[in-house]
Scaffold this active site. Structure first.
Site, PDB file in Angstrom:
ATOM      1  N   GLY A  15       0.832  -1.193   0.000  1.00 18.42           N
ATOM      2  CA  GLY A  15       0.000   0.000   0.000  1.00 18.42           C
ATOM      3  C   GLY A  15       0.867   1.244   0.000  1.00 18.42           C
ATOM      4  O   GLY A  15       2.066   1.185  -0.297  1.00 18.42           O
ATOM      5  N   ILE A  17       2.020   2.910   2.503  1.00 20.82           N
ATOM      6  CA  ILE A  17       3.107   2.782   3.466  1.00 20.82           C
ATOM      7  C   ILE A  17       4.236   1.945   2.886  1.00 20.82           C
ATOM      8  O   ILE A  17       5.414   2.311   2.962  1.00 20.82           O
ATOM      9  CB  ILE A  17       2.590   2.153   4.773  1.00 20.82           C
ATOM     10  CG1 ILE A  17       1.591   3.091   5.463  1.00 20.82           C
ATOM     11  CG2 ILE A  17       3.738   1.835   5.722  1.00 20.82           C
ATOM     12  CD1 ILE A  17       0.905   2.482   6.672  1.00 20.82           C
ATOM     13  N   CYS A 128       1.425   6.199  14.622  1.00 17.00           N
ATOM     14  CA  CYS A 128       1.942   7.520  14.240  1.00 17.00           C
ATOM     15  C   CYS A 128       1.854   8.489  15.409  1.00 17.00           C
ATOM     16  O   CYS A 128       2.779   9.269  15.671  1.00 17.00           O
ATOM     17  CB  CYS A 128       1.182   8.059  13.035  1.00 17.00           C
ATOM     18  SG  CYS A 128      -0.625   8.059  13.216  1.00 17.00           S
TER      19      CYS A 128
END
Length: 288
Positions: A15, A17, A128
């Site tokens: 994906g 990422i 994150c």
């Protein structure tokens, strides 16, 4: 480093990422990208990675095991699949860096944790929000004893993948546990928000620490030093506001991607990927 001296690594998950990770690894002087593995050969991200010259495969974890062993494998897939991926990779002796919200492995935050490869074969990047807040919260906790910590993470809908949206509870639990571990604070509240603003704003994390008996100047200095440490590997990280008042410390940060593969609002991806690559570089250096 010569190619044979660099750490041989693989990325599981094709994906946004995973593709950004592949690009960062390809530009690293300490790592060699040997494989980017996804699940669908016709996926846009896997095709894009192949066009960029990255070695790709569509067999998921099976491809990673068959093409290994690797010095490091980044799991950028999903939390539900990570336990199975770790079980398949553990016997190979590779270091696994988990970018999902599985909540397994040893929590790793650059500048806060000390990397010991013999004990830490399975590293977890928390979230994150954890990567953006923990360096500062840990620094604050060295100057006082927090009684309460609140962290509010705000991203944008276009920058939040479906897996993350469906895993808000897991995100909150994983991030809260890591903050408790690194600050010694039992009373921790984590909230996650989505901004509808247009144009999409940067990823933002606001922190509130309630504590007594601290001196403002040392707290400000510690925050500045910690923020500088994060900027060393995530240049788009910056403190946007800081208030040190009696009994309360409030600090907010924003992350703007430095990666050429990410849109300006995807600082949430940038800070985790930057931390992951730094840890992999440290692992490869120690291994050699």
């Amino acid at each position: 480093m010569a190619a044979e001296e660099r750490g041989r690594v693989a990325v599981l998950g094709a994906g946004l990422i995973g593709v950004d990770l592949a690009d960062r690894i390809a530009r690293s002087s300490k790592l060699q990208l040997a494989l980017l593995a996804g699940h669908r050969r016709d996926s846009m991200c896997l095709r894009r990675a192949a066009q960029m010259g990255h070695p790709t495969a569509a067999g998921g974890i099976r491809s990673v095991v068959e093409c290994g062993p690797f010095d490091v494998v980044f799991d950028a897939s999903h939390a539900e699949g990570h336990p199975r991926h770790w079980a398949a990779l553990q016997p190979t002796g590779t270091t696994v860096i988990d970018l999902t919200l599985a909540g397994q492995g040893t929590v790793a935050v650059p500048g806060v944790t000390v990397y010991r490869p013999a004990a830490h074969q399975h590293l977890a990047l928390v979230s994150c929000g954890g990567q953006a807040s923990i360096p500062l919260l840990h620094a604050i906790a060295q100057r006082c004893t927090p009684r309460f910590i609140k962290v509010v993470c705000v991203g944008v809908r276009t920058g939040t993948g479906p897996a993350t949206r469906l895993s808000v509870d897991r995100y909150i639990a994983t991030t809260s546990a890591a903050i408790r571990a690194f600050t010694g604070t039992r009373d921790v509240e984590v909230r996650v928000g989505v901004s509808p603003a247009q144009p999409a704003p940067p990823f933002r994390v606001a922190m509130t620490v309630v504590a007594d008996g601290f001196r403002p100047a040392p707290v400000r200095t510690s925050i500045a030093v910690a923020a500088g440490g994060v900027r060393a590997y995530a240049p788009g990280f910056r403190v946007t506001s800081l208030a040190v008042d009696p009994g309360r410390i409030s600090v907010a940060v924003e992350v703007t991607p430095s990666s050429r593969q990410l849109p300006s609002h995807a600082g949430s991806v940038d800070i985790v990927n930057a931390a992951a690559v730094l840890l992999a570089e440290q692992s490869a250096t120690v291994a050699r």
